[in-house]
Design a protein around this motif. Sequence first.
Motif, PDB file in Angstrom:
ATOM      1  N   SER A 126       0.705  -1.067  -0.174  1.00  0.00           N
ATOM      2  CA  SER A 126       0.060   0.033   0.049  1.00  0.00           C
ATOM      3  C   SER A 126       0.921   1.240   0.109  1.00  0.00           C
ATOM      4  CB  SER A 126      -1.053  -0.026   1.336  1.00  0.00           C
ATOM      5  OG  SER A 126      -0.006   0.201   2.329  1.00  0.00           O
ATOM      6  N   LYS A 127       0.225   2.282   0.160  1.00  0.00           N
ATOM      7  CA  LYS A 127       0.844   3.458   0.065  1.00  0.00           C
ATOM      8  C   LYS A 127       1.561   3.738   1.375  1.00  0.00           C
ATOM      9  CE  LYS A 127       0.032   8.608  -0.161  1.00  0.00           C
ATOM     10  NZ  LYS A 127      -1.059   9.685  -0.353  1.00  0.00           N
ATOM     11  N   TYR A 128       1.210   3.016   2.305  1.00  0.00           N
ATOM     12  CA  TYR A 128       2.002   3.162   3.828  1.00  0.00           C
ATOM     13  C   TYR A 128       3.245   2.597   3.654  1.00  0.00           C
ATOM     14  CZ  TYR A 128       2.911   2.035   8.420  1.00  0.00           C
ATOM     15  OH  TYR A 128       3.482   1.675   9.713  1.00  0.00           O
ATOM     16  N   SER A 129       3.470   1.519   2.678  1.00  0.00           N
ATOM     17  CA  SER A 129       4.796   1.081   2.660  1.00  0.00           C
ATOM     18  C   SER A 129       5.736   2.110   1.740  1.00  0.00           C
ATOM     19  CB  SER A 129       5.056  -0.301   1.566  1.00  0.00           C
ATOM     20  OG  SER A 129       4.573  -1.391   2.388  1.00  0.00           O
ATOM     21  N   THR A 130       5.146   2.857   0.926  1.00  0.00           N
ATOM     22  CA  THR A 130       6.174   3.714   0.183  1.00  0.00           C
ATOM     23  C   THR A 130       6.564   4.945   1.178  1.00  0.00           C
ATOM     24  OG1 THR A 130       4.451   3.547  -1.820  1.00  0.00           O
ATOM     25  CG2 THR A 130       5.882   5.483  -1.859  1.00  0.00           C
ATOM     26  N   GLN A 131       5.739   5.467   2.223  1.00  0.00           N
ATOM     27  CA  GLN A 131       5.849   6.295   3.061  1.00  0.00           C
ATOM     28  C   GLN A 131       6.941   5.623   4.117  1.00  0.00           C
ATOM     29  OE1 GLN A 131       1.828   6.800   4.406  1.00  0.00           O
ATOM     30  NE2 GLN A 131       1.655   8.480   3.271  1.00  0.00           N
ATOM     31  N   VAL A 132       6.762   4.673   4.482  1.00  0.00           N
ATOM     32  CA  VAL A 132       7.722   4.121   5.468  1.00  0.00           C
ATOM     33  C   VAL A 132       9.075   4.128   4.755  1.00  0.00           C
ATOM     34  CG1 VAL A 132       8.392   1.826   6.824  1.00  0.00           C
ATOM     35  CG2 VAL A 132       6.238   2.511   6.711  1.00  0.00           C
ATOM     36  N   ILE A 133       9.151   3.333   3.524  1.00  0.00           N
ATOM     37  CA  ILE A 133      10.482   3.194   2.927  1.00  0.00           C
ATOM     38  C   ILE A 133      11.369   4.633   2.603  1.00  0.00           C
ATOM     39  CG2 ILE A 133      11.645   2.545   0.877  1.00  0.00           C
ATOM     40  CD1 ILE A 133       9.415   0.057   0.877  1.00  0.00           C
ATOM     41  N   SER A 134      10.335   5.424   2.360  1.00  0.00           N
ATOM     42  CA  SER A 134      10.837   7.213   2.115  1.00  0.00           C
ATOM     43  C   SER A 134      11.510   7.522   3.366  1.00  0.00           C
ATOM     44  CB  SER A 134       9.822   7.824   1.487  1.00  0.00           C
ATOM     45  OG  SER A 134       9.261   7.246   0.114  1.00  0.00           O
ATOM     46  N   LYS A 135      10.905   7.225   4.388  1.00  0.00           N
ATOM     47  CA  LYS A 135      11.264   7.674   5.755  1.00  0.00           C
ATOM     48  C   LYS A 135      12.559   7.032   6.168  1.00  0.00           C
ATOM     49  CE  LYS A 135       9.776   8.277  10.436  1.00  0.00           C
ATOM     50  NZ  LYS A 135       8.564   8.205  11.369  1.00  0.00           N
ATOM     51  N   LEU A 136      12.806   5.557   6.076  1.00  0.00           N
ATOM     52  CA  LEU A 136      13.706   4.933   6.512  1.00  0.00           C
ATOM     53  C   LEU A 136      15.170   4.830   5.693  1.00  0.00           C
ATOM     54  CD1 LEU A 136      11.783   1.843   8.026  1.00  0.00           C
ATOM     55  CD2 LEU A 136      12.516   3.994   9.457  1.00  0.00           C
ATOM     56  N   LEU A 137      14.746   4.589   4.423  1.00  0.00           N
ATOM     57  CA  LEU A 137      15.965   4.052   3.553  1.00  0.00           C
ATOM     58  C   LEU A 137      16.903   5.204   3.394  1.00  0.00           C
ATOM     59  CD1 LEU A 137      14.861   1.406   0.894  1.00  0.00           C
ATOM     60  CD2 LEU A 137      16.584   1.296   2.679  1.00  0.00           C
ATOM     61  N   PRO A 138      16.609   6.432   3.147  1.00  0.00           N
ATOM     62  CA  PRO A 138      17.717   7.511   2.822  1.00  0.00           C
ATOM     63  C   PRO A 138      18.950   7.552   3.769  1.00  0.00           C
ATOM     64  CG  PRO A 138      15.727   8.198   1.942  1.00  0.00           C
ATOM     65  CD  PRO A 138      15.313   6.824   2.982  1.00  0.00           C
ATOM     66  N   THR A 139      18.351   7.561   5.076  1.00  0.00           N
ATOM     67  CA  THR A 139      19.051   7.783   6.335  1.00  0.00           C
ATOM     68  C   THR A 139      20.134   6.542   6.395  1.00  0.00           C
ATOM     69  OG1 THR A 139      17.368   8.993   7.431  1.00  0.00           O
ATOM     70  CG2 THR A 139      19.129   8.347   8.807  1.00  0.00           C
ATOM     71  N   ILE A 140      19.574   5.361   6.063  1.00  0.00           N
ATOM     72  CA  ILE A 140      20.172   4.074   6.232  1.00  0.00           C
ATOM     73  C   ILE A 140      21.247   4.062   5.212  1.00  0.00           C
ATOM     74  CG2 ILE A 140      20.198   1.521   6.142  1.00  0.00           C
ATOM     75  CD1 ILE A 140      17.379   1.907   7.460  1.00  0.00           C
ATOM     76  N   VAL A 141      21.008   4.433   3.942  1.00  0.00           N
ATOM     77  CA  VAL A 141      21.709   4.363   2.785  1.00  0.00           C
ATOM     78  C   VAL A 141      23.229   5.451   3.195  1.00  0.00           C
ATOM     79  CG1 VAL A 141      22.195   5.191   0.434  1.00  0.00           C
ATOM     80  CG2 VAL A 141      20.242   3.630   1.223  1.00  0.00           C
ATOM     81  N   LYS A 142      22.812   6.446   3.649  1.00  0.00           N
ATOM     82  CA  LYS A 142      23.766   7.290   4.145  1.00  0.00           C
ATOM     83  C   LYS A 142      24.894   6.644   5.310  1.00  0.00           C
ATOM     84  CE  LYS A 142      21.343  11.609   3.570  1.00  0.00           C
ATOM     85  NZ  LYS A 142      20.703  12.791   4.157  1.00  0.00           N
ATOM     86  N   ARG A 143      24.692   5.541   5.803  1.00  0.00           N
ATOM     87  CA  ARG A 143      25.336   5.103   6.591  1.00  0.00           C
ATOM     88  C   ARG A 143      26.333   3.785   6.030  1.00  0.00           C
ATOM     89  NH1 ARG A 143      24.445   6.033  12.197  1.00  0.00           N
ATOM     90  NH2 ARG A 143      23.448   7.909  12.419  1.00  0.00           N
ATOM     91  N   GLN A 144      26.305   3.841   4.691  1.00  0.00           N
ATOM     92  CA  GLN A 144      27.110   2.799   3.611  1.00  0.00           C
ATOM     93  C   GLN A 144      26.562   1.423   3.904  1.00  0.00           C
ATOM     94  OE1 GLN A 144      29.210   4.061   1.401  1.00  0.00           O
ATOM     95  NE2 GLN A 144      28.544   5.937   2.418  1.00  0.00           N
TER      96      GLN A 144
END
Length: 292
Positions: A126-144
């Motif tokens: 659902s749209k909820y997954s999109t929102q969760v992934i948008s919230k979590l992943l960019p910050t985690i990716v910055k940690r390499q």
Amino acid sequence: MNYEELTMIEKTVLKLTYCKGIGLIGKWKIVKFYEKFQAENFFVEDVIQIAQINRYKGMFRQSFREISDDWLKEKLQDQQYVTWLSSDYPAELLELPYPPLVIFYRGNLDLLDYPRLAFVGARQASKYSTQVISKLLPTIVKRQFVIVSGLAKGVDRMSHEMTIRSGGLTIGVVGCGLDICYPREVSALFGEMKKNHLVLSEYPQGTPIQKNHFPMRNRIIAGLSKATCVIEAKERSGSLITAQLALDYGKEVFAIPGEILTGQSDGCHRLIQDGAKCVVSVQDILEELPNF
């Protein structure tokens, strides 16, 4: 790898990879027999006896005899792969009960040198997954951290795409040959990842989609990753299988809570009840990262 540089047991396993009528456990029985007795030349009846092939003897005999060394070299010449004996083989997978004996890949194998997190979840997200992934992943990716998923529709696709948009690196694990894109909806992403990221399979080119390949694929996702994050998993889903495998392997599991009316997140809630870490902010994941 160069076929000519392989050991005899590696060549035997690659041949068995194309044989019909023998499964992964049977192949490992051959490897264990080799390790114990250093027997390098296996004839068809040897394999049948050691691997305890009963039901599909005829099928196996025929395919084993049809695969010549020249045929095998021709099949493998345009495929990239590592065996369980290769220095490039991911050490984490060797800790699994029955690791893949061969991993076929396209892309940058150096991604296996980075710490990895898996993101899995609903195909009908659902749209909820999109929102969760948008919230979590960019910050985690910055940690390499490299993000691992299964190149399916829904959460898998969203996770790969958000990682790429965030400037990160991602690994896809599929349950068919790397010349086949399934589902077709991810074909553009599949092509991008084969070129600039990494896609893995334990199946050679030409291997079609089969239902039993997905749990096998899931064990690789769980095994490769330091932890697995589950989003919108129903009570019975492939994502829950991945999470359970991660727990079995002693890995951390993060679960995203969701609404309780439709059952869309019942699997996540069950994981939380069973001891998975409930994630309500990216900080819940980040505070565990030093442990990896």
